[in-house]
Structure formats: structure tokens, C-alpha cells
Design a protein around this motif. Structure first.
Motif, PDB file in Angstrom:
ATOM      1  N   GLU A 124       0.846  -1.182   0.000  1.00  0.00           N
ATOM      2  CA  GLU A 124       0.000   0.000   0.000  1.00  0.00           C
ATOM      3  C   GLU A 124       0.887   1.239   0.000  1.00  0.00           C
ATOM      4  O   GLU A 124       2.016   1.207   0.475  1.00  0.00           O
ATOM      5  N   ALA A 125       0.345   2.335  -0.478  1.00  0.00           N
ATOM      6  CA  ALA A 125       1.010   3.636  -0.412  1.00  0.00           C
ATOM      7  C   ALA A 125      -0.078   4.702  -0.347  1.00  0.00           C
ATOM      8  O   ALA A 125      -1.197   4.485  -0.818  1.00  0.00           O
ATOM      9  N   GLY A 147      -8.866   4.536  -3.125  1.00  0.00           N
ATOM     10  CA  GLY A 147      -9.811   5.396  -2.433  1.00  0.00           C
ATOM     11  C   GLY A 147      -9.158   6.531  -1.673  1.00  0.00           C
ATOM     12  O   GLY A 147      -7.942   6.703  -1.689  1.00  0.00           O
ATOM     13  N   LEU A 148     -10.008   7.292  -1.016  1.00  0.00           N
ATOM     14  CA  LEU A 148      -9.567   8.437  -0.225  1.00  0.00           C
ATOM     15  C   LEU A 148      -9.753   8.107   1.252  1.00  0.00           C
ATOM     16  O   LEU A 148     -10.850   7.729   1.674  1.00  0.00           O
ATOM     17  N   ALA A 149      -8.678   8.238   2.010  1.00  0.00           N
ATOM     18  CA  ALA A 149      -8.743   8.030   3.464  1.00  0.00           C
ATOM     19  C   ALA A 149      -8.799   9.405   4.118  1.00  0.00           C
ATOM     20  O   ALA A 149      -7.855  10.186   4.018  1.00  0.00           O
ATOM     21  N   TRP A 159      -4.516  16.820  10.718  1.00  0.00           N
ATOM     22  CA  TRP A 159      -4.914  15.549  10.124  1.00  0.00           C
ATOM     23  C   TRP A 159      -5.236  15.774   8.656  1.00  0.00           C
ATOM     24  O   TRP A 159      -6.088  16.577   8.323  1.00  0.00           O
ATOM     25  N   ARG A 160      -4.527  15.051   7.783  1.00  0.00           N
ATOM     26  CA  ARG A 160      -4.645  15.267   6.345  1.00  0.00           C
ATOM     27  C   ARG A 160      -5.198  14.034   5.647  1.00  0.00           C
ATOM     28  O   ARG A 160      -4.848  12.898   5.970  1.00  0.00           O
ATOM     29  N   ASP A 161      -6.059  14.273   4.657  1.00  0.00           N
ATOM     30  CA  ASP A 161      -6.580  13.208   3.809  1.00  0.00           C
ATOM     31  C   ASP A 161      -5.451  12.649   2.949  1.00  0.00           C
ATOM     32  O   ASP A 161      -4.479  13.365   2.633  1.00  0.00           O
ATOM     33  N   HIS A 162      -5.584  11.387   2.540  1.00  0.00           N
ATOM     34  CA  HIS A 162      -4.627  10.761   1.632  1.00  0.00           C
ATOM     35  C   HIS A 162      -5.359   9.930   0.589  1.00  0.00           C
ATOM     36  O   HIS A 162      -6.374   9.284   0.899  1.00  0.00           O
ATOM     37  N   VAL A 163      -4.836   9.930  -0.609  1.00  0.00           N
ATOM     38  CA  VAL A 163      -5.284   9.037  -1.659  1.00  0.00           C
ATOM     39  C   VAL A 163      -4.492   7.750  -1.469  1.00  0.00           C
ATOM     40  O   VAL A 163      -3.256   7.780  -1.406  1.00  0.00           O
TER      41      VAL A 163
END
Length: 171
Positions: A124-125, A147-149, A159-163
Motif C-alpha cells: 500500500e502507499a 480510495g480516499l482516506a 490531520w490530512r486526507d490521503h489518496v
């Protein structure tokens, strides 16, 4: 222009001064992506960090060299065994080496380590949504977006979103 000679290898404590200097020189470039610690490490702190990583059975630390010069890091984290056989890959390349295919070449090598020597099934990345360069590198190496976490990783106290991306050993 010739393609650079990119080599991914395991680090040792002797790499600590060069890694600390690389991080210090690239701190402003890397900090927005979460690839840099809260502040650049000293050589002593980097040596301690390397000792911890090398002793951790759930990690495979790597150093990226370009034409014999340390240019970044590529690490496998959170190696899980049993029924899962997975890990997370994280990396950075110093600004001066960007856009030359260095991350792509190193990522191809870490895939060989993960799926060959370590016998993993899945990697995963994750990237920040605006880190399009890193997303292109992942896609070029066979990773697919999954997906988007939301609020995935704490970066610079936010807190940042990640693809999220994944690649399978035998897809």
C-alpha cells in the motif's frame, strides 16, 4: 541526458551524517508532504533512527542512491505476516533529483524486495491529494488507486486526507 544510475540498498549507521544533511537541505521541500520530521535530525539522531529501523522486524529501511550519491529514502513499514502478507511503502527524493525517474526506479526495486525476498502479497502507499507527482510514480509502477482516506495522517499538526494505492504481487 543519460538516465541516472539508481540503486536502492539497506542503510547502515555510516549513512547517518549524509542522511541528516540531505534532510536538513530538503526540509522545506519535504515538510508539506509529511516526509520530514518536525525538525531536521542531527547525525546522532539519524544514527539512532537507523538503528531502530534496522532492528524492527516490521520494517525494511532503504536508501536511494543516484550515481553513488544518497538522494532519498524508500522504506517498507508495517510489514504484516500471517494471512495478510502486506506492507506500506513510503519514500522521498531530494528536490535536486526530482523529475529524473529516480523515485520510479527505486520503487521498482523495492517491489522486487517486497514481492521477491520478503514474499509479500500486497503493498500500500498513500499520498496527499495534491501530490500528483507521487501519484504518477505509483501508477507508473503498477499501483492502482483504491480510495480516499479521510484524516489519514497527522502532518504538521493537522490531520490530512490521503489518496490510497495498492499493488498486488500476482495481479
Amino acid at each position: 541526458m543519460n538516465a541516472p544510475d539508481v540503486r536502492l540498498r539497506r542503510p547502515d549507521e555510516a549513512d547517518a551524517p549524509a542522511l541528516a544533511a540531505l534532510m536538513a537541505a530538503n526540509w522545506e521541500f519535504l515538510a508539506p508532504y509529511g516526509s520530514a520530521p518536525a525538525r531536521p535530525h542531527t547525525a546522532e539522531r539519524e544514527a539512532e533512527r537507523l538503528r531502530q529501523q534496522l532492528a524492527d522486524p516490521t520494517a525494511w529501511p532503504g536508501v536511494i542512491e543516484v550515481d553513488g550519491v544518497i538522494a532519498g529514502r524508500m522504506n517498507l513499514h508495517h510489514i504484516l505476516r500471517g494471512a495478510l502478507q502486506t506492507a506500506t511503502v513510503g519514500y522521498y527524493v531530494a528536490e535536486e533529483f526530482g523529475g529524473r525517474g529516480v523515485a520510479k526506479a527505486a520503487l521498482a526495486q523495492v517491489l522486487d524486495v517486497a514481492f521477491g525476498r520478503l514474499g509479500l502479497h500486497r503493498l500500500e502507499a498513500g499520498t496527499l491529494p495534491d501530490n500528483l507527482r507521487s501519484q504518477r510514480v505509483l501508477r507508473a509502477c503498477g499501483f492502482e488507486e483504491i480510495g480516499l482516506a479521510r484524516s489519514y495522517l497527522l502532518i504538521n499538526e493537522e490531520w490530512r486526507d490521503h489518496v490510497l494505492f495498492q499493488v498486488l504481487a500476482h495481479a
